[in-house]
Motif scaffolding. Sequence first.
Motif, mmCIF file in Angstrom:
data_model
loop_
_atom_site.group_PDB
_atom_site.id
_atom_site.type_symbol
_atom_site.label_atom_id
_atom_site.label_comp_id
_atom_site.label_asym_id
_atom_site.label_seq_id
_atom_site.Cartn_x
_atom_site.Cartn_y
_atom_site.Cartn_z
ATOM 1 N N GLY A 298 0.783 -1.221 0.000
ATOM 2 C CA GLY A 298 0.000 0.000 0.000
ATOM 3 C C GLY A 298 0.818 1.275 0.000
ATOM 4 O O GLY A 298 0.288 2.350 -0.312
ATOM 5 N N PHE A 299 2.109 1.201 0.337
ATOM 6 C CA PHE A 299 2.923 2.409 0.391
ATOM 7 C C PHE A 299 3.324 2.855 -1.015
ATOM 8 O O PHE A 299 3.539 2.031 -1.896
ATOM 9 N N PRO A 300 3.418 4.174 -1.222
ATOM 10 C CA PRO A 300 3.834 4.686 -2.533
ATOM 11 C C PRO A 300 5.365 4.654 -2.681
ATOM 12 O O PRO A 300 6.098 5.034 -1.757
ATOM 13 N N PHE A 301 5.799 4.238 -3.856
ATOM 14 C CA PHE A 301 7.219 4.228 -4.209
ATOM 15 C C PHE A 301 7.392 5.028 -5.498
ATOM 16 O O PHE A 301 6.626 4.846 -6.453
ATOM 17 N N PHE A 302 8.401 5.866 -5.529
ATOM 18 C CA PHE A 302 8.757 6.544 -6.774
ATOM 19 C C PHE A 302 9.982 5.839 -7.341
ATOM 20 O O PHE A 302 11.002 5.687 -6.661
ATOM 21 N N ILE A 303 9.863 5.369 -8.582
ATOM 22 C CA ILE A 303 10.921 4.601 -9.230
ATOM 23 C C ILE A 303 11.453 5.409 -10.401
ATOM 24 O O ILE A 303 10.683 5.869 -11.244
ATOM 25 N N ARG A 304 12.769 5.564 -10.459
ATOM 26 C CA ARG A 304 13.378 6.245 -11.600
ATOM 27 C C ARG A 304 14.509 5.396 -12.157
ATOM 28 O O ARG A 304 15.385 4.950 -11.421
ATOM 29 N N SER A 305 14.454 5.165 -13.465
ATOM 30 C CA SER A 305 15.496 4.396 -14.154
ATOM 31 C C SER A 305 15.889 5.128 -15.422
ATOM 32 O O SER A 305 15.082 5.256 -16.354
ATOM 33 N N GLU A 306 17.110 5.600 -15.473
ATOM 34 C CA GLU A 306 17.579 6.401 -16.597
ATOM 35 C C GLU A 306 17.576 5.611 -17.891
ATOM 36 O O GLU A 306 17.250 6.147 -18.967
ATOM 37 N N ASN A 307 17.899 4.324 -17.820
ATOM 38 C CA ASN A 307 18.050 3.514 -19.035
ATOM 39 C C ASN A 307 16.800 2.727 -19.404
ATOM 40 O O ASN A 307 16.759 2.122 -20.477
ATOM 41 N N LEU A 308 15.805 2.724 -18.553
ATOM 42 C CA LEU A 308 14.537 2.056 -18.873
ATOM 43 C C LEU A 308 13.677 3.057 -19.630
ATOM 44 O O LEU A 308 13.031 3.924 -19.033
ATOM 45 N N VAL A 309 13.676 2.960 -20.946
ATOM 46 C CA VAL A 309 13.011 3.980 -21.758
ATOM 47 C C VAL A 309 11.877 3.430 -22.616
ATOM 48 O O VAL A 309 11.058 4.209 -23.119
ATOM 49 N N HIS A 310 11.784 2.105 -22.794
ATOM 50 C CA HIS A 310 10.785 1.589 -23.731
ATOM 51 C C HIS A 310 9.372 1.572 -23.153
ATOM 52 O O HIS A 310 8.406 1.352 -23.882
ATOM 53 N N LEU A 311 9.209 1.827 -21.860
ATOM 54 C CA LEU A 311 7.863 1.895 -21.290
ATOM 55 C C LEU A 311 7.249 3.279 -21.421
ATOM 56 O O LEU A 311 6.035 3.439 -21.256
ATOM 57 N N ASP A 312 8.069 4.277 -21.692
ATOM 58 C CA ASP A 312 7.574 5.659 -21.745
ATOM 59 C C ASP A 312 8.005 6.378 -23.012
ATOM 60 O O ASP A 312 8.388 7.550 -22.977
ATOM 61 N N GLY A 313 7.948 5.680 -24.136
ATOM 62 C CA GLY A 313 8.184 6.329 -25.421
ATOM 63 C C GLY A 313 9.547 6.958 -25.572
ATOM 64 O O GLY A 313 9.672 8.007 -26.215
ATOM 65 N N GLY A 314 10.568 6.356 -24.981
ATOM 66 C CA GLY A 314 11.929 6.860 -25.128
ATOM 67 C C GLY A 314 12.396 7.723 -23.977
ATOM 68 O O GLY A 314 13.581 8.075 -23.910
ATOM 69 N N ARG A 315 11.486 8.072 -23.055
ATOM 70 C CA ARG A 315 11.890 8.875 -21.901
ATOM 71 C C ARG A 315 12.251 7.964 -20.730
ATOM 72 O O ARG A 315 11.688 6.883 -20.575
ATOM 73 N N PRO A 316 13.186 8.395 -19.869
ATOM 74 C CA PRO A 316 13.515 7.590 -18.686
ATOM 75 C C PRO A 316 12.277 7.333 -17.840
ATOM 76 O O PRO A 316 11.424 8.221 -17.668
ATOM 77 N N PHE A 317 12.187 6.123 -17.331
ATOM 78 C CA PHE A 317 11.054 5.748 -16.480
ATOM 79 C C PHE A 317 11.138 6.523 -15.172
ATOM 80 O O PHE A 317 12.162 6.497 -14.470
ATOM 81 N N ALA A 318 10.072 7.225 -14.806
ATOM 82 C CA ALA A 318 10.026 7.994 -13.559
ATOM 83 C C ALA A 318 8.565 8.112 -13.149
ATOM 84 O O ALA A 318 7.833 8.972 -13.640
ATOM 85 N N ARG A 319 8.123 7.222 -12.263
ATOM 86 C CA ARG A 319 6.699 7.163 -11.910
ATOM 87 C C ARG A 319 6.509 6.846 -10.432
ATOM 88 O O ARG A 319 7.270 6.097 -9.828
ATOM 89 N N LEU A 320 5.419 7.396 -9.900
ATOM 90 C CA LEU A 320 4.967 6.975 -8.587
ATOM 91 C C LEU A 320 4.144 5.707 -8.749
ATOM 92 O O LEU A 320 3.308 5.613 -9.646
#
Length: 372
Positions: A298-320
């Motif tokens: 249930g706790f919120p986590f913010f995940i950022r991955s500079e090299n993970l780009v295919h989930l966000d159209g070429g942008r680094p993954f950065a999501r709550l």
Amino acid sequence: MSEETPGFALQAISFDDLEGWKDDDPSSLFEAMEACRRQISEVKAYRTGSLGLTAQDLLPLLEAARSARISSAADARAFLQSHCRPFRICRMDGSPGFVTAFYEPEVLVSAVPDEDYRFPFYRRPDDLIDLDEGNRPATLPGGYAFGRLTDGAIDAYPDRREIDEGFLAGRGLEIAWAKSKVDVFFVHVQGAARLRYPDGAIGRITYAAKAGHPFSAIGKLLIERGEIERSKISMQAIRRWLASHPGQVDEILWHNRSYIFFREVPSADLNAGPIAAAKVPLIAGRSLAIDRLIHTFGFPFFIRSENLVHLDGGRPFARLMLALDTGSAIVGPARGDIFTGSGDQAGDLAGTVRHDADFFILLPNAAAERFA
């Protein structure tokens, strides 16, 4: 300052230092937060992980979210900024965090076996029992959460090979039969699936229990044997290798002794995600599987991955994301599994996620005082 726990520490930061936060839209999480509130308040509180964060620590945030008026990404971020403080999860060995991904496969099945549909999904057997420090025999390591009760004695449950070779046959535990042993195996890895029957009906299954043996990654085995290059490993690569080496399928699959049992779940709303360990529907791209021995659902986590780009159209993954699931391979304080959705397209996205990532946890203000 930081609150240290074995192997890692929490380091307080500001939202201004949370790279990617200002571009994220966490508004879709509020429905899941309300589902978590109902689960905690009306059904059963989530188990507390070793970090010491409890469901009661989380409830003030969930209660406030229930009455919040959220109509935009900016509203969602402002709400969370006023009710939470972010903390970086720092491994004491200095290593980065790591993310993979999972999805809900769709598998063709039959309600009865025949010469094509031969490989079953099993319900939980009645001789499989939960283990804890009070009943775990000395012969089983502490990692075994399940065992077999026979004539008053507890021992290890049969493993993948023994079950594949017929240990459970004839006990009426089959939910449905698939055409491919490999399909069944990968549903075990994912922990849930949609079952499509010949008449077009769709059922849903999700994790119920496991035989208890440790998870062993067959991808790692294939890398160590030199069959697949480490840089090219993915679910798709493993499937291709298995398809081209049919005589070795059993040997490779049996390397992972872990075996998963399922339960049928309602599937009236196929637009909703599967119900996972936190007992609420998963949200594609916003649900995270975590190590529940450390963290609390249930706790919120913010995940950022500079090299993970295919989930966000070429942008680094950065999501709550919300911690809503767990898994045998998800071990460690900064280790996560991203839910990408249902079906083949989601599987294509999930199969190639193996990336270093920075992990941050958002703590409700009162709980944050203990760690600041």
